[in-house]
Design an enzyme around this catalytic site. Structure first.
Site: not given
Length: 483
Positions: A325-327, A483
């Protein structure tokens, strides 16, 4: 539109003044706030407001369909389709290039190179945050935690409200919807906590995070092989402080701005570096995301209901997907996987320790308390350094950079160019504040709540001038915008 800019200051003054002049006509006020939020979001690229509205309309219609459907199987189909569309939109914008690049590399390695449909996809700011809000709304309607909203403007305000739109916190419908159904009120508590949070957030971001980023973290991570081991050590401590001050600073400003407009958001950080375990760390760090992952991913996967092995698997999968999810990068995936694996190891070790040395509640003697304190200190020290180790991969642009960073700790012969008393003091001061009383901000707000309203404006204005005077030049974007 960035928070710590004159443009946003003028924008917020207008929104604040006009919205409160409309407090007697709540529906018109909602439309005004939605319009202001879309202006705020479209400041970067107006085309993405179409995406925001489209996903909002789809979530609204999904909620209505769930509210009007009784059959269990049909409701499951509705929520699956709605969540599937949300995730598909997120996957396309955020992961299309990453998946194709990874596939191209794998095919080339196997000697099966193919021409793939590459395209340049621009990542809309905040798409992860408003997508997760939309998913939580639909799932909560399905679960019966909230009623399906019949007013489109209410759902639009919920998803687009500008303080939290681009970098959180992730607001739940159950927390926000009841507030927009009530007449807006601006109390002294709202103003006091708003002023304290806005000033503390700006100080964290503009002073601490920006100094550490420009003078320490960015140059060290640009080429870890060019600096000494002490620089590397102070650099990763500096990044731990930078990302905390950057993100918690944004959250403070967002919560404070929302309070000044009459709305209450839940806290998003709770002194995470005082945590004595990784489990405790994730109860304190980015609380809105960690609780979202718990409620909408970990528990649906089975949580801890199906035995020890399943619990460890679910922990790992949850953190693996949290890293993704963060990247769209393998370094983020490693970061999430590392946390997932270590959470499982930590729970297993705690279980074995309790089996070996059971805790006896009837032995509260001085030596037992000293032993508990010593274990707590060790736990805080180890947790902080495990988190810092993982931050190296989170911040690095590649595994090669992370490897160079780690290998540099074995070379104490290179000169240290970035470790200055000022930067070391800034890091130490920021870490010290992790151990101050937990309600310090609220106590400060209580201490000023009796001030006359003009004094609040004066305090905010003077605080802004002081922060601007001592902050470095330039306005760096918030880390979590990506993000």
């Amino acid at each position: 539109m960035l928070f710590p800019t004159l443009t946003f200051g003028i924008f917020f003054l207008i929104v604040f003044s006009v919205s409160w002049s409309m407090r007697w006509i709540p529906e018109t006020r909602k439309w005004f706030l939605v319009g202001a939020s879309y202006l705020f979001y479209g400041w970067w690229d107006w085309r993405f407001t179409v995406l925001l509205f489209g996903t909002t309309l789809f979530n609204y219609l999904g909620g209505l369909a769930l509210g009007r459907t009784q059959g269990g199987a049909t409701r499951k189909v509705i929520v699956a389709v709605t969540v599937g569309v949300d995730l598909s939109v997120l996957a396309f914008f955020k992961y299309y290039d990453f998946f194709l690049t990874s596939l191209d590399t794998a095919l080339t390695t196997l000697g099966l190179h193919r021409d793939l449909p590459f395209m340049e996809v621009i990542l809309p700011i905040g798409i992860s945050f408003f997508t997760f809000q939309g998913i939580s709304y639909v799932v909560d309607v399905y679960r019966g935690h909230v009623h399906a909203e019949h007013s489109l403007i209410d759902v639009m305000l919920f998803k687009s409200f500008f303080p939290q739109l681009v970098a959180g916190p992730i607001v739940r419908a159950a927390d926000f919807m009841p507030q927009i159904h009530e007449p807006p009120r601006l109390t002294r508590d709202h103003v006091a906590i708003g002023v304290v949070l806005v000033l503390s957030g700006l100080f964290k971001k503009m002073v601490i995070a920006n100094y550490l980023a420009t003078d320490l973290v960015d140059p060290i991570f640009f080429d870890p092989t060019a600096v000494g081991a002490l620089d590397l050590l102070v650099g990763i401590y500096g990044y731990a402080v930078q990302i905390y001050c950057d993100f918690s600073g944004y959250s403070d400003i967002a919560i404070g701005v929302a309070a000044l407009l009459g709305y209450r958001f839940l806290p998003n950080f709770d002194q995470p570096y005082r945590a004595a375990s990784l489990q405790d760390f994730w109860r304190r760090w980015h609380i809105s995301l960690s609780t979202w992952l718990r409620d909408y991913l970990y528990i649906p996967l089975g949580g801890n209901r199906h035995g020890e092995v399943a619990r460890y698997r679910n922990l790992f999968l949850t953190m693996f997907l949290g890293g993704l999810w963060h990247g769209a990068a393998w370094t983020f995936i490693f970061w999430g996987s590392f946390h997932g694996a270590m959470l499982g190891v930590e729970q297993w070790a705690r279980k074995k320790l309790h089996e070996f040395a059971p805790v006896h509640e009837d032995e509260p003697g001085i030596f037992a308390r000293l032993g508990d304190f010593a274990w707590h200190v060790v736990g805080v020290f180890m947790t902080f350094h495990l988190v810092c180790f993982a931050w190296i991969f989170f911040r690095s642009d590649s595994f090669s950079t992370a490897a160079n960073y780690l290998s540099g700790f074995f070379d104490w012969s290179t000169d240290n160019s970035y470790t200055t008393p000022f930067l070391v003091g800034l890091v130490a001061l920021a870490l010290l504040f992790q151990f101050t009383p937990r309600n310090l901000g609220r106590e400060l707000a209580v201490s000023i709540r009796a001030l006359p309203f003009p004094a609040f404006g004066l305090l905010l204005g003077v605080g802004l001038l002081v922060i601007w005077a001592i902050a470095p030049e330039g306005v760096a974007p918030f880390i979590y915008f990506q993000f």
